[in-house]
Structures are given as C-alpha cells and as structure tokens.
Design a protein around this motif. Structure first.
Motif, PDB file in Angstrom:
ATOM      1  N   ALA A 322      62.683  60.415  49.737  1.00 54.33           N
ATOM      2  CA  ALA A 322      63.344  60.927  50.795  1.00 54.33           C
ATOM      3  C   ALA A 322      62.948  62.400  51.331  1.00 54.33           C
ATOM      4  N   ALA A 323      62.198  62.850  50.434  1.00 59.67           N
ATOM      5  CA  ALA A 323      61.743  64.561  50.799  1.00 59.67           C
ATOM      6  C   ALA A 323      60.616  64.517  51.462  1.00 59.67           C
ATOM      7  N   LEU A 324      60.085  63.505  51.659  1.00 59.10           N
ATOM      8  CA  LEU A 324      58.869  63.377  52.658  1.00 59.10           C
ATOM      9  C   LEU A 324      59.126  63.199  53.881  1.00 59.10           C
ATOM     10  N   ALA A 325      58.161  63.791  54.907  1.00 58.27           N
ATOM     11  CA  ALA A 325      58.421  63.814  56.240  1.00 58.27           C
ATOM     12  C   ALA A 325      58.537  62.297  56.860  1.00 58.27           C
ATOM     13  N   GLU A 326      59.515  61.962  57.736  1.00 59.03           N
ATOM     14  CA  GLU A 326      59.792  60.443  58.142  1.00 59.03           C
ATOM     15  C   GLU A 326      58.666  60.379  59.081  1.00 59.03           C
ATOM     16  N   PRO A 327      58.417  59.046  59.849  1.00 51.69           N
ATOM     17  CA  PRO A 327      58.838  57.971  58.917  1.00 51.69           C
ATOM     18  C   PRO A 327      57.653  57.606  57.739  1.00 51.69           C
ATOM     19  N   LYS A 328      58.153  56.945  56.839  1.00 51.02           N
ATOM     20  CA  LYS A 328      57.435  56.657  55.698  1.00 51.02           C
ATOM     21  C   LYS A 328      56.834  55.266  55.825  1.00 51.02           C
ATOM     22  N   ALA A 329      55.588  54.995  55.369  1.00 48.08           N
ATOM     23  CA  ALA A 329      55.035  53.443  55.094  1.00 48.08           C
ATOM     24  C   ALA A 329      54.027  53.655  54.008  1.00 48.08           C
ATOM     25  N   LEU A 330      54.642  52.371  53.259  1.00 47.27           N
ATOM     26  CA  LEU A 330      53.920  52.171  52.010  1.00 47.27           C
ATOM     27  C   LEU A 330      53.077  50.861  52.132  1.00 47.27           C
ATOM     28  N   LEU A 331      51.912  50.828  51.656  1.00 47.59           N
ATOM     29  CA  LEU A 331      50.847  49.755  51.739  1.00 47.59           C
ATOM     30  C   LEU A 331      50.479  49.246  50.327  1.00 47.59           C
ATOM     31  N   TRP A 332      50.327  47.699  50.163  1.00 47.26           N
ATOM     32  CA  TRP A 332      49.725  47.244  49.134  1.00 47.26           C
ATOM     33  C   TRP A 332      48.505  46.372  49.655  1.00 47.26           C
ATOM     34  N   GLY A 333      47.362  46.497  49.140  1.00 46.98           N
ATOM     35  CA  GLY A 333      46.272  45.366  49.275  1.00 46.98           C
ATOM     36  C   GLY A 333      46.061  44.512  48.324  1.00 46.98           C
ATOM     37  N   TRP A 334      45.003  43.612  48.753  1.00 46.62           N
ATOM     38  CA  TRP A 334      44.856  42.639  47.762  1.00 46.62           C
ATOM     39  C   TRP A 334      43.111  43.046  47.491  1.00 46.62           C
ATOM     40  N   ALA A 335      42.763  42.956  46.163  1.00 47.97           N
ATOM     41  CA  ALA A 335      41.546  42.945  45.568  1.00 47.97           C
ATOM     42  C   ALA A 335      41.054  41.828  44.977  1.00 47.97           C
ATOM     43  N   ASN A 336      40.162  41.002  45.632  1.00 45.72           N
ATOM     44  CA  ASN A 336      39.923  39.655  45.019  1.00 45.72           C
ATOM     45  C   ASN A 336      38.788  39.788  43.834  1.00 45.72           C
ATOM     46  N   GLU A 337      38.691  38.583  43.319  1.00 51.65           N
ATOM     47  CA  GLU A 337      37.654  38.450  42.153  1.00 51.65           C
ATOM     48  C   GLU A 337      36.202  38.091  43.051  1.00 51.65           C
ATOM     49  N   GLY A 338      34.987  38.163  42.572  1.00 49.08           N
ATOM     50  CA  GLY A 338      34.079  37.674  43.271  1.00 49.08           C
ATOM     51  C   GLY A 338      32.507  37.985  42.407  1.00 49.08           C
ATOM     52  N   PRO A 339      31.801  37.632  43.255  1.00 50.07           N
ATOM     53  CA  PRO A 339      30.293  37.593  42.827  1.00 50.07           C
ATOM     54  C   PRO A 339      29.806  38.911  42.580  1.00 50.07           C
ATOM     55  N   GLY A 340      30.268  39.961  42.964  1.00 51.35           N
ATOM     56  CA  GLY A 340      29.773  41.215  42.846  1.00 51.35           C
ATOM     57  C   GLY A 340      28.933  41.682  43.948  1.00 51.35           C
ATOM     58  N   ARG A 341      29.053  42.890  44.391  1.00 51.04           N
ATOM     59  CA  ARG A 341      28.641  43.238  45.821  1.00 51.04           C
ATOM     60  C   ARG A 341      27.823  44.547  45.543  1.00 51.04           C
ATOM     61  N   ASP A 342      26.763  45.089  46.282  1.00 50.91           N
ATOM     62  CA  ASP A 342      26.361  46.496  46.335  1.00 50.91           C
ATOM     63  C   ASP A 342      25.776  46.946  45.019  1.00 50.91           C
ATOM     64  N   GLY A 343      25.224  45.779  44.366  1.00 52.01           N
ATOM     65  CA  GLY A 343      24.520  45.912  43.076  1.00 52.01           C
ATOM     66  C   GLY A 343      25.573  45.738  41.979  1.00 52.01           C
ATOM     67  N   ARG A 344      26.836  45.753  42.153  1.00 53.98           N
ATOM     68  CA  ARG A 344      27.761  45.376  40.956  1.00 53.98           C
ATOM     69  C   ARG A 344      27.833  43.944  40.560  1.00 53.98           C
ATOM     70  N   ARG A 345      28.094  43.881  39.323  1.00 55.25           N
ATOM     71  CA  ARG A 345      27.763  42.499  38.618  1.00 55.25           C
ATOM     72  C   ARG A 345      29.440  42.042  38.664  1.00 55.25           C
ATOM     73  N   GLY A 346      29.445  40.646  39.111  1.00 57.58           N
ATOM     74  CA  GLY A 346      30.707  40.159  39.502  1.00 57.58           C
ATOM     75  C   GLY A 346      30.848  38.851  38.626  1.00 57.58           C
ATOM     76  N   ARG A 347      31.823  38.041  38.834  1.00 53.25           N
ATOM     77  CA  ARG A 347      32.173  36.979  38.075  1.00 53.25           C
ATOM     78  C   ARG A 347      31.960  35.660  38.849  1.00 53.25           C
ATOM     79  N   SER A 348      31.455  34.589  38.314  1.00 57.64           N
ATOM     80  CA  SER A 348      30.957  33.308  39.110  1.00 57.64           C
ATOM     81  C   SER A 348      32.355  32.740  39.016  1.00 57.64           C
ATOM     82  N   GLN A 349      32.444  31.412  39.673  1.00 55.73           N
ATOM     83  CA  GLN A 349      33.719  30.640  39.818  1.00 55.73           C
ATOM     84  C   GLN A 349      34.016  30.099  38.475  1.00 55.73           C
ATOM     85  N   ASP A 350      33.047  29.743  37.916  1.00 58.32           N
ATOM     86  CA  ASP A 350      33.054  29.322  36.432  1.00 58.32           C
ATOM     87  C   ASP A 350      33.912  30.005  35.449  1.00 58.32           C
TER      88      ASP A 350
END
Length: 500
Positions: A322-350
């Motif tokens: 309530a102390a923050l300036a109106e209006p307020k908006a909160l966001l949640w996002g989804w981080a998926n599993e995956g094969p890895g990108r940009d040189g990062r090691r990922g997980r296979s579907q198996d």
C-alpha cells in the motif's frame, strides 16, 4: 492429486527431500508434473492466487489443467487441489489453457481458452469458483467463439481490463496476412462477450519494431507508475504520471515451447474514441520484457487501492504494497526446461521425463516505467527469503550456494574504479575445469545494481531501472556457482532460507 493446505514449511521440507538437485526450493510448484503459463493471477479476499497450466500426470504438455497456489504475503504459499480440468465432450476437452480470474459481482470467475482438439481453435470458456477459489463449477459455458472475421486465423488467451468504468477484454490473434493482432471485446455480461473487431496489429510501426510475431500470445494491459530516475525513492506523486503497458508473448510458427522471440512490450496511452466510445491504445515505445531465453507467457495482475481507471474487478490490493505509488502491477513468468541455449548445458527430453517435473514460475515482479522504459524489480516481499549473510562487499570470484541471493554494486571505499567495459559473470565451475559454463554475462555501469537469485536450476538477474534476465541451468555433480566480479565491483551475499 495435489494436497490441500500444503503450507510453506511443507513446501520447503518436500523440496529439500526432492531427489532432483535441480528442483527449486523458493519458487513453489507441485513436486511432480509439467507446468507452464501462469494463469488467473488475482488478489481476492486478502490472498494472492496464482494458477498455472498443469499436467499432474507427466512432465509433458498434455491434457492441460489448472494448478493452484495461494499466499497472504507472497512468501508463505499453500497448494490447493487442481482447479480446472479438461471435460470430456466439453469445449475444453483437449485442455484448459491460458486465461484470467476476476471477481464478477462477488463471484470469482475464470475466463480461459478452451480447446477441443489438437490444432483446433480456442473458445473463451467461463467457470465460476467458490469464495476461496478452491472449488470450481465447469459447465462448459462459452462466452466467445472464434470470430467470423476471415482475416482472423488464430485466437487465444483472454485478458480482462477496465477503462473509464467499463469492462473490456482482449485476445491475442494471428491474421491471414501473417501479422499478429489483438481483438477487442466489450464485456457488460461476463457470460456473453461482444466482439468489436481487430484492435491493434503488428503492422503498427512501433509494434513492428518492438513486438514482432505471427501471433501475440498471452496479451496483457495494465497501468503502472511512471517517473524519472532522478525522483526520490519514496516517489513524488505530483511529479509522476501513469503509463499503460501492453505485453505480449511473441509466437512464431515452429515454436514448440522454445520461443526465440521471447516476450515484448509496448508503452503508450489509452484514450476513449469520441466516435465509438471504445478505448484506443497508442503505442509510443517498447522493448524486450526479459533478456533471458528461458522466459515466456507472463501474466500481470493489476493491484489497485480504489476504483480508478484500470482497476480490476477484484478487491483492493494488499496492505504490504500500500505504501507504493499507485497503480501497482505484479508479474509472474514461466521458465521452461530445455536443451540449453547460448552455450548453456540443458536437459534432454529423456532427462526431463526421468526427473518427472518440468517448468518453474518466476518470483513475483513489480513493474514501473522509468525514463520511458520498463523497469522490473522483485516484489519487496521476496526480501523475506534472505537468511544468513555469507559475504559483505566481497570482490573477485565469489562462490554462491545452490540457493543464494547476491547484490552487486560499485565497490565503495576502495581505490579501484569500475572500468567502462566491466562485466559480471555467473558460471558453473568444476575443480580443474578450464572452461566453465557461463550462465549469465552482463555489463555493470557505475551506479547500477544487479540482484542475482540462484534457486537450484533457476537464475533470475534484476538490473536496477531495467528488465530482468531469466535463465535455466543444471549444475552437474562437483560443480559450484561462482560469481565473477570486475575490479571496482563488490557483492553482498545471503543464503536463501524459508522464513519462520
């Protein structure tokens, strides 16, 4: 089946006992099964409710239901039974996909994309909930079907908003021209939406530059505080203005839970068309909403004290914000599993199948506009996870635990100045390994702050005055997290712990 009333202490206990060391401890989710898009985020009767697309039977996207967790303080969470399930012979028999929850005259109501079959068109399906949002009546009522407009080839993901005291809805769409679009509806009666036509498309030059896609998925529209970075941290309400932020997940043909375009947003104004009385959104600028390749399908909830423009149907926001300036908006996002990108090691579907779970939701994020750009910060309540402080103004290579927060700033009291090309890196390092896996690499300028969260396999990096970076990475046996700081930078480090 999820267990009702699974308290925060039980989340921590079960997570700690989970056989997979990549399983997060501070982002509550069911111990098994697939999750993706956050849905139905709402604040009703003093509790924050977060639903999410959920397959409790396996770690694959199939027969999607809605899972459900809730919290009074964004820190201590309870898991509830599955809220919505595909109904045999119903408009959602293939899946209950993305949607929202709103308070409709005192009745919690879900409006979501129901899909009959693989590749089929979605319809807006309405379900009514109990006062605590735990029990739901699914009678297959369809509030809006596929428009007869021949230009519209795909439609999905309803979102409800209010403007000038009236209730509207929009859905993401794809057009026969190959452009993405938004469809606008008037919603005097939540059970019967009136289609008003194509509202905005990616042919708009600002949208084309910042949110290119073939379908705009998971559209959002919220009003957030806007101001200058020169303003005082407490905020000067007389000097600040509100901005309308429209956010899309940028779908391209060929995407299969791997979304190269990620998520984008537009910042603009909302005004009433004097001829039609309908709202008109005019985008002025935009950008990426997250800089990581593992972030998609966010949902935003508008939290508002009072009933001004943009206020949701839900009751007033929590006192914690309530102390923050109106209006307020909160966001949640989804981080998926995956094969890895940009040189990062990922997980296979198996490997994902063997683990038995897939998908994580981010921390709740507070939105604002600073100097005309979107700024994203972790909700203040997340500070409650700070436990034992492990380091203060540490420099050089700083080791982090598997569950840690680090705040990186320009080093104070030392002779070294921050170089113009200073870079902060977070890597997974094994003894004797000359080529560590770099998970995050980002520049650091004088006066900037980076907040780095590591929760097993989920990394969130928040840059002051900018958007976040969301990444997945999977430590192998013997690897440890190391934060590499440039000369002139330092980090305070905390162990993440569940509050008492």
């Amino acid at each position: 089946m999820s267990s009702p009333d699974l308290a925060a202490t039980d989340f921590a206990r079960l997570a700690a006992a989970h056989p997979d060391p990549a399983f997060p401890h501070f982002h509550p989710r069911p111990a098994q099964g697939w999750i993706n898009d956050p849905n139905g985020i709402s604040h009703i009767n003093g509790r924050h409710h977060v639903f999410f697309q959920y397959n409790p039977e396996s770690a694959r996207h199939h027969k999607i239901a809605w899972g459900h967790v809730s919290s009074a303080d964004l820190v201590r969470w309870e898991e509830h039974p599955v809220a919505l399930r595909p109904q045999d012979g119903g408009p959602d028999e293939y899946g209950c996909w993305t949607g929202v929850v709103t308070d409709d005259g005192g009745v919690p109501t879900a409006a979501y994309s129901g899909v009959r079959g693989d590749g089929g068109h979605s319809q807006v399906v309405i379900s009514r909930g109990s006062a605590d949002l735990v029990s739901w009546a699914q009678d297959g009522h369809v509030a809006a079907s596929m428009p007869s407009d021949p230009l519209v080839t795909a439609v999905r993901d309803p979102f409800i908003f209010r403007f000038n005291g009236k209730r509207y809805a929009m859905q993401g769409a794809g057009l026969s021209s190959g452009h993405a679009a938004l469809l606008l509806y008037t919603v005097e009666d939540l059970s019967d939406w009136k289609y008003q036509g194509i509202w905005l498309t990616s042919e708009n030059p600002v949208a084309s530059a910042h949110t290119p896609a073939e379908i705009w998925e998971c559209p959002q529209l919220v009003r957030v505080p806007a101001g200058s970075s020169a303003e005082s941290p407490s905020g000067d309400e007389a000097a600040s203005e509100d901005a309308w932020v429209m956010m899309f997940s940028l779908w391209l043909s060929g995407d299969h839970h791997e979304h190269a375009n990620g998520v984008g947003h537009l910042i603009g104004t909302l005004a009433e068309d004097p001829a039609t009385g309908l709202p008109v959104f005019s985008p002025e600028t935009g950008g990426k909403s997250d800089l990581g390749r593992d972030f998609y399908a966010p949902q935003i909830v508008q939290l508002q004290d009072g009933a001004g423009a943009g206020a949701p149907d839900a009751p007033a926001s929590s006192s914690a914000l309530a102390a923050l300036a109106e209006p307020k908006a909160l966001l949640w996002g989804w981080a998926n599993e995956g094969p890895g990108r940009d040189g990062r090691r990922g997980r296979s579907q198996d490997e994902i199948d063997a683990a038995g779970w897939a998908g994580v939701l981010t921390h709740p994020r507070l939105l604002s506009v600073v100097d005309g750009s979107l700024a994203v910060a972790p909700a203040p309540e997340v500070d409650a996870y700070r436990g034992t402080q492990l380091a203060s103004q540490a420099a050089g290579n700083v080791e982090l635990s598997a569950y840690a927060e680090a705040v990186v700033t320009t080093r104070s009291g030392g002779p070294a100045a921050l170089a113009a090309d200073a870079v902060v890196e977070l890597s997974l390092v094994a003894d004797g390994d000359s080529s560590p896996q770099v998970v995050f690499s980002g520049a650091l300028a004088a006066g900037e702050e980076l907040r780095v969260f590591v929760d097993a396999s989920l990394v969130e990096v928040y840059r002051s005055g900018s958007v976040a970076t969301t990444l997945r990475a999977y430590p192998a046996a013997g690897e440890r997290w190391v934060l590499r700081l440039p000369e002139g930078a330092a980090a305070d480090v905390w162990q993440l712990e569940q509050p008492a």
